[in-house]
Design a protein around this motif. Sequence first.
Motif, mmCIF file in Angstrom:
data_model
loop_
_atom_site.group_PDB
_atom_site.id
_atom_site.type_symbol
_atom_site.label_atom_id
_atom_site.label_comp_id
_atom_site.label_asym_id
_atom_site.label_seq_id
_atom_site.Cartn_x
_atom_site.Cartn_y
_atom_site.Cartn_z
ATOM 1 N N UNK A 1 44.357 55.205 78.878
ATOM 2 C CA UNK A 1 43.706 53.902 79.012
ATOM 3 C C UNK A 1 43.633 53.169 77.694
ATOM 4 N N UNK A 2 42.646 52.300 77.562
ATOM 5 C CA UNK A 2 42.468 51.574 76.310
ATOM 6 C C UNK A 2 41.988 52.487 75.199
ATOM 7 N N UNK A 3 42.266 52.105 73.976
ATOM 8 C CA UNK A 3 41.835 52.869 72.803
ATOM 9 C C UNK A 3 40.385 52.485 72.495
ATOM 10 N N UNK A 4 39.426 53.301 72.954
ATOM 11 C CA UNK A 4 38.009 52.939 72.843
ATOM 12 C C UNK A 4 37.545 52.836 71.396
ATOM 13 N N UNK B 1 39.317 51.764 68.875
ATOM 14 C CA UNK B 1 39.773 50.458 68.412
ATOM 15 C C UNK B 1 38.947 49.344 69.026
ATOM 16 N N UNK B 2 38.615 49.480 70.312
ATOM 17 C CA UNK B 2 37.803 48.469 70.990
ATOM 18 C C UNK B 2 36.429 48.357 70.351
ATOM 19 N N UNK B 3 35.822 49.521 70.040
ATOM 20 C CA UNK B 3 34.480 49.526 69.471
ATOM 21 C C UNK B 3 34.432 48.902 68.078
ATOM 22 N N UNK B 4 35.521 49.023 67.338
ATOM 23 C CA UNK B 4 35.537 48.532 65.956
ATOM 24 C C UNK B 4 36.172 47.150 65.822
ATOM 25 N N UNK B 5 36.618 46.558 66.926
ATOM 26 C CA UNK B 5 37.368 45.299 66.852
ATOM 27 C C UNK B 5 36.509 44.135 66.390
ATOM 28 N N UNK B 6 35.243 44.109 66.795
ATOM 29 C CA UNK B 6 34.343 43.037 66.358
ATOM 30 C C UNK B 6 34.733 41.665 66.848
ATOM 31 N N UNK B 7 35.286 41.577 68.047
ATOM 32 C CA UNK B 7 35.739 40.295 68.578
ATOM 33 C C UNK B 7 34.624 39.608 69.367
ATOM 34 N N UNK B 8 34.637 38.280 69.366
ATOM 35 C CA UNK B 8 33.713 37.534 70.214
ATOM 36 C C UNK B 8 34.378 37.280 71.560
#
Length: 258
Positions: free
Chosen positions: A62-65, A67-74
């Motif tokens: 699935x998604x790379x959690x 990376x998702x947690x550290x992305x800091x996107x709005x």
Amino acid sequence: MERIDFEVRDGVATLTLKDPKTRNALGPAMREEIAEAVHVVATDRGIRALVLTGADGHFCSGGDLRNIASAGLDNQGWRERLGDLHRWLRDLIGLDKPVIAAVDGAAFGAGFGLALTADFLLATPRARFCVSFLKVGLVPDCGIFHTLPRVVGVQRAKELMLSAREVGAEEALRLGIAMEIHPPEALAQRAHAIARTFVGASPMAVSLIKRAVAADGDLATALELEANAQALAMGTAHNREAVEAFLEKRPAPFRWPT
């Protein structure tokens, strides 16, 4: 390419996810490499089918959690990131060539969505499928809202999305998610045997069939599409050659592997 293997041999392309540290999670780098490979398949007329698989006993976790947690996107950042995914996902789902997914191990979250882009999904007995997004407070992505109800029906799709439960290989076969189950050592051979049959098939007919099945509309629209598609197919050299082979009792250029 570092996170996928991509090769073309005798008209068949094979895309293999290979990031063992993440069990082939769809991180940004892997998604970019998949996008490049999908573009090649879509634009190279010599490629007649695509096999999609994973290495080392994993399909895609699935998604790379991390990376998702550290992305800091709005909010807008996430929309743009999904837009980047959708560009190549749309091309993959819309390919006018058959896609065969060979699933061993887990196909979770976006990995399940990736598997559902295929026209034919083959699995091993140890394959597992899960629409896992609700476990982390998210909604399904990677095209699952579109693909899953078309495979299992609306009610079962809701159940799989809202329960986030795992589905084993035998249940996947019963639900129509998997078409066939094969031992791990035979999976790649079977997937490529199916893919190779389309080297002898009419590219026009294959493309028209995929487009017609994917189309939405009422009976009148479907019949109009059918008439137009058949008229195009009747005018191909492949049709003439195949009919001649049949009348002369020669082997057909297209034959499904038994």
